[in-house]
Design an enzyme around this catalytic site. Structure first.
Site, PDB file in Angstrom:
ATOM      1  N   ARG A  42       6.223   0.615  13.834  1.00 39.38           N
ATOM      2  CA  ARG A  42       7.241   0.186  12.499  1.00 39.38           C
ATOM      3  C   ARG A  42       8.407  -1.015  13.005  1.00 39.38           C
ATOM      4  O   ARG A  42       9.281  -1.256  12.068  1.00 39.38           O
ATOM      5  CB  ARG A  42       7.487   1.120  11.600  1.00 39.38           C
ATOM      6  CG  ARG A  42       6.772   2.220  11.282  1.00 39.38           C
ATOM      7  CD  ARG A  42       7.234   3.343  10.224  1.00 39.38           C
ATOM      8  NE  ARG A  42       6.011   4.722  10.327  1.00 39.38           N
ATOM      9  CZ  ARG A  42       5.281   4.486   9.544  1.00 39.38           C
ATOM     10  NH1 ARG A  42       5.142   3.539   8.555  1.00 39.38           N
ATOM     11  NH2 ARG A  42       4.282   5.676   9.466  1.00 39.38           N
ATOM     12  N   PRO A  47       0.842  -1.288   0.067  1.00 45.79           N
ATOM     13  CA  PRO A  47       0.155   0.097  -0.112  1.00 45.79           C
ATOM     14  C   PRO A  47       0.841   1.112   0.064  1.00 45.79           C
ATOM     15  O   PRO A  47       1.928   1.514   0.516  1.00 45.79           O
ATOM     16  CB  PRO A  47      -0.805  -0.072   1.453  1.00 45.79           C
ATOM     17  CG  PRO A  47      -0.688  -1.471   1.577  1.00 45.79           C
ATOM     18  CD  PRO A  47       0.321  -2.175   0.853  1.00 45.79           C
ATOM     19  N   ASN A  48       0.149   2.142  -0.772  1.00 42.72           N
ATOM     20  CA  ASN A  48       0.932   3.665  -1.035  1.00 42.72           C
ATOM     21  C   ASN A  48       2.270   3.807  -1.804  1.00 42.72           C
ATOM     22  O   ASN A  48       2.704   4.983  -1.799  1.00 42.72           O
ATOM     23  CB  ASN A  48       1.016   4.176   0.591  1.00 42.72           C
ATOM     24  CG  ASN A  48      -0.258   4.409   1.482  1.00 42.72           C
ATOM     25  OD1 ASN A  48      -1.177   4.861   0.874  1.00 42.72           O
ATOM     26  ND2 ASN A  48      -0.430   3.629   2.546  1.00 42.72           N
ATOM     27  N   ARG A 108       5.427  11.026  -2.365  1.00 42.79           N
ATOM     28  CA  ARG A 108       4.464  10.761  -0.944  1.00 42.79           C
ATOM     29  C   ARG A 108       5.724  11.055  -0.086  1.00 42.79           C
ATOM     30  O   ARG A 108       6.894  10.386  -0.128  1.00 42.79           O
ATOM     31  CB  ARG A 108       4.193   9.316  -0.912  1.00 42.79           C
ATOM     32  CG  ARG A 108       3.915   8.794   0.715  1.00 42.79           C
ATOM     33  CD  ARG A 108       4.076   7.284   0.614  1.00 42.79           C
ATOM     34  NE  ARG A 108       3.693   6.883   1.753  1.00 42.79           N
ATOM     35  CZ  ARG A 108       3.989   5.433   2.196  1.00 42.79           C
ATOM     36  NH1 ARG A 108       4.655   4.925   1.351  1.00 42.79           N
ATOM     37  NH2 ARG A 108       3.597   5.241   3.421  1.00 42.79           N
ATOM     38  N   ALA A 153       2.978  -0.758   4.941  1.00 43.08           N
ATOM     39  CA  ALA A 153       2.253  -0.859   6.148  1.00 43.08           C
ATOM     40  C   ALA A 153       1.699  -2.368   6.443  1.00 43.08           C
ATOM     41  O   ALA A 153       1.866  -2.982   7.715  1.00 43.08           O
ATOM     42  CB  ALA A 153       0.947  -0.150   6.478  1.00 43.08           C
ATOM     43  N   ARG A 185      12.138   5.188  13.534  1.00 43.86           N
ATOM     44  CA  ARG A 185      10.864   5.573  13.420  1.00 43.86           C
ATOM     45  C   ARG A 185       9.740   5.396  14.467  1.00 43.86           C
ATOM     46  O   ARG A 185      10.257   4.973  15.301  1.00 43.86           O
ATOM     47  CB  ARG A 185      10.378   5.360  11.965  1.00 43.86           C
ATOM     48  CG  ARG A 185      10.927   5.825  10.837  1.00 43.86           C
ATOM     49  CD  ARG A 185      10.423   5.929   9.449  1.00 43.86           C
ATOM     50  NE  ARG A 185       9.370   6.403   9.222  1.00 43.86           N
ATOM     51  CZ  ARG A 185       8.391   6.343   8.262  1.00 43.86           C
ATOM     52  NH1 ARG A 185       8.548   5.429   7.446  1.00 43.86           N
ATOM     53  NH2 ARG A 185       7.335   6.968   8.329  1.00 43.86           N
ATOM     54  N   ASN A 190       8.614  -5.270  -0.498  1.00 46.57           N
ATOM     55  CA  ASN A 190       8.101  -4.055   0.206  1.00 46.57           C
ATOM     56  C   ASN A 190       6.902  -4.187   0.620  1.00 46.57           C
ATOM     57  O   ASN A 190       6.187  -3.442  -0.174  1.00 46.57           O
ATOM     58  CB  ASN A 190       8.784  -2.755  -0.150  1.00 46.57           C
ATOM     59  CG  ASN A 190       8.528  -1.612   0.676  1.00 46.57           C
ATOM     60  OD1 ASN A 190       8.200  -1.835   1.797  1.00 46.57           O
ATOM     61  ND2 ASN A 190       9.122  -0.471   0.367  1.00 46.57           N
ATOM     62  N   GLU A 223      13.226  -8.860   2.485  1.00 47.70           N
ATOM     63  CA  GLU A 223      12.331  -7.683   2.741  1.00 47.70           C
ATOM     64  C   GLU A 223      13.174  -6.147   2.587  1.00 47.70           C
ATOM     65  O   GLU A 223      14.216  -6.303   2.733  1.00 47.70           O
ATOM     66  CB  GLU A 223      11.883  -7.986   3.972  1.00 47.70           C
ATOM     67  CG  GLU A 223      11.174  -6.864   4.479  1.00 47.70           C
ATOM     68  CD  GLU A 223      10.770  -7.102   6.263  1.00 47.70           C
ATOM     69  OE1 GLU A 223      11.135  -8.511   6.769  1.00 47.70           O
ATOM     70  OE2 GLU A 223      10.322  -6.411   6.805  1.00 47.70           O
ATOM     71  N   TYR A 229      10.859   9.330   1.906  1.00 47.18           N
ATOM     72  CA  TYR A 229      10.989   8.175   0.883  1.00 47.18           C
ATOM     73  C   TYR A 229      11.734   8.517  -0.269  1.00 47.18           C
ATOM     74  O   TYR A 229      12.007   7.797  -1.256  1.00 47.18           O
ATOM     75  CB  TYR A 229       9.653   7.508   0.536  1.00 47.18           C
ATOM     76  CG  TYR A 229       8.968   7.195   1.599  1.00 47.18           C
ATOM     77  CD1 TYR A 229       9.312   5.907   2.109  1.00 47.18           C
ATOM     78  CD2 TYR A 229       7.503   7.601   2.145  1.00 47.18           C
ATOM     79  CE1 TYR A 229       8.605   5.411   3.363  1.00 47.18           C
ATOM     80  CE2 TYR A 229       6.844   7.100   3.319  1.00 47.18           C
ATOM     81  CZ  TYR A 229       7.664   5.811   3.911  1.00 47.18           C
ATOM     82  OH  TYR A 229       6.886   5.505   4.973  1.00 47.18           O
ATOM     83  N   HIS A 283      12.775  -2.067   3.086  1.00 46.07           N
ATOM     84  CA  HIS A 283      12.190  -0.876   3.424  1.00 46.07           C
ATOM     85  C   HIS A 283      13.084   0.174   3.143  1.00 46.07           C
ATOM     86  O   HIS A 283      14.237   0.546   3.298  1.00 46.07           O
ATOM     87  CB  HIS A 283      11.924  -0.838   4.930  1.00 46.07           C
ATOM     88  CG  HIS A 283      10.922  -1.793   5.401  1.00 46.07           C
ATOM     89  ND1 HIS A 283       9.737  -1.860   5.150  1.00 46.07           N
ATOM     90  CD2 HIS A 283      11.349  -3.144   6.128  1.00 46.07           C
ATOM     91  CE1 HIS A 283       8.994  -3.198   5.437  1.00 46.07           C
ATOM     92  NE2 HIS A 283      10.200  -3.894   6.215  1.00 46.07           N
ATOM     93  N   ILE A 284      12.364   1.109   2.318  1.00 45.65           N
ATOM     94  CA  ILE A 284      13.115   2.360   1.754  1.00 45.65           C
ATOM     95  C   ILE A 284      13.659   3.286   3.133  1.00 45.65           C
ATOM     96  O   ILE A 284      14.732   3.886   2.903  1.00 45.65           O
ATOM     97  CB  ILE A 284      12.138   3.441   1.094  1.00 45.65           C
ATOM     98  CG1 ILE A 284      11.843   2.591  -0.105  1.00 45.65           C
ATOM     99  CG2 ILE A 284      12.791   4.804   0.466  1.00 45.65           C
ATOM    100  CD1 ILE A 284      10.610   3.181  -1.004  1.00 45.65           C
ATOM    101  N   ASP A 323       1.985 -15.679   6.082  1.00 45.15           N
ATOM    102  CA  ASP A 323       1.494 -17.090   5.751  1.00 45.15           C
ATOM    103  C   ASP A 323       1.866 -17.416   4.024  1.00 45.15           C
ATOM    104  O   ASP A 323       2.349 -18.471   3.936  1.00 45.15           O
ATOM    105  CB  ASP A 323      -0.129 -17.326   6.227  1.00 45.15           C
ATOM    106  CG  ASP A 323      -0.449 -17.533   7.531  1.00 45.15           C
ATOM    107  OD1 ASP A 323       0.774 -17.488   8.249  1.00 45.15           O
ATOM    108  OD2 ASP A 323      -1.217 -17.453   7.925  1.00 45.15           O
TER     109      ASP A 323
HETATM  110  C1  DQA Z   1       8.035   1.382   4.299  1.00 43.95           C
HETATM  111  C2  DQA Z   1       8.098   1.581   5.860  1.00 43.95           C
HETATM  112  C3  DQA Z   1       6.627   1.095   6.369  1.00 43.95           C
HETATM  113  O1  DQA Z   1       6.544   1.471   7.747  1.00 43.95           O
HETATM  114  C4  DQA Z   1       5.606   2.200   5.699  1.00 43.95           C
HETATM  115  O2  DQA Z   1       4.115   1.801   6.241  1.00 43.95           O
HETATM  116  C5  DQA Z   1       5.534   2.082   4.341  1.00 43.95           C
HETATM  117  C6  DQA Z   1       6.988   2.102   3.728  1.00 43.95           C
HETATM  118  C7  DQA Z   1       9.388   1.690   3.762  1.00 43.95           C
HETATM  119  O3  DQA Z   1       9.774   1.228   2.580  1.00 43.95           O
HETATM  120  O4  DQA Z   1      10.213   2.381   4.342  1.00 43.95           O
HETATM  121  O5  DQA Z   1       4.440   2.092   3.478  1.00 43.95           O
HETATM  122  O6  DQA Z   1       7.690  -0.100   4.098  1.00 43.95           O
END
Ligand code: DQA
Length: 146
Positions: free
Chosen positions: A112, A11-12, A19, A78, A108, A75, A99, A24, A101-102, A88
């Site tokens: 998170r 998401p997002n 954003r 959330a 943070r 990635n 995994e 980011y 995360h940017i 799962d």
């Molecule tokens: C994220 C970190 C997450 O906590 C957040 O909800 C995101 C982006 C990152 O790439 O840093 O949407 O996964």
């Protein structure tokens, strides 16, 4: 054996570049897709970058990856912090999972700091900006080379 790496984004992340750029950065998901494809080309790997705002779609893509992908870079946005469904699904995948995360999530908010996905991930990148995807691709090449 498939030589495609699925690069899944939750998401997002479709808004990447617009954003909260102070967190980011300014690069877009298209920029990420191009850089990962370039990195993969040098490793004999193809890439397929996908993004969805919907948990079930991410789960469906992970199921698809079981037959179609050699590895998954994810990635989950959330979903990282609350989706047992994504965990799962990843647990049904046999190949390497990285995994990404940017942002440096551990610097943070405390919500998170916990990741369900980390219970399955073979490696975790956090705080490298979008370069983390490229580093994950390089490591994926090493993992698949055995
Ligand atoms: C994220 C970190 C997450 O906590 C957040 O909800 C995101 C982006 C990152 O790439 O840093 O949407 O996964």
């Amino acid at each position: 054996m498939p030589r495609t790496i699925y690069i899944l984004n939750g998401p997002n992340l479709n808004l990447l570049g617009r954003r909260q750029p102070e967190i980011y950065g300014h690069d877009t998901l298209d920029d990420v897709a191009r850089r990962c494809a370039e990195t993969g080309a040098g490793q004999g790997l193809e890439t397929l970058l996908l993004q969805s705002n919907h948990e079930g779609q991410i789960v469906d893509w992970i199921h698809e990856a079981r037959d179609a992908a050699a590895g998954i870079i994810i990635n989950p946005g959330a979903l990282t912090h609350y989706s047992i469904a994504v965990l799962d699904a990843l647990n049904t995948f046999d190949g390497p999972v990285i995994e990404v995360h940017i942002s440096q999530v551990h610097k943070r908010e405390s919500f998170r700091h916990h990741s369900y996905v980390s219970l399955r991930a073979d490696a975790v990148m956090a705080g490298f900006g979008v370069h983390g995807y490229v580093l994950a691709m390089r490591h994926m090449g090493h993992l698949l080379a055995g």
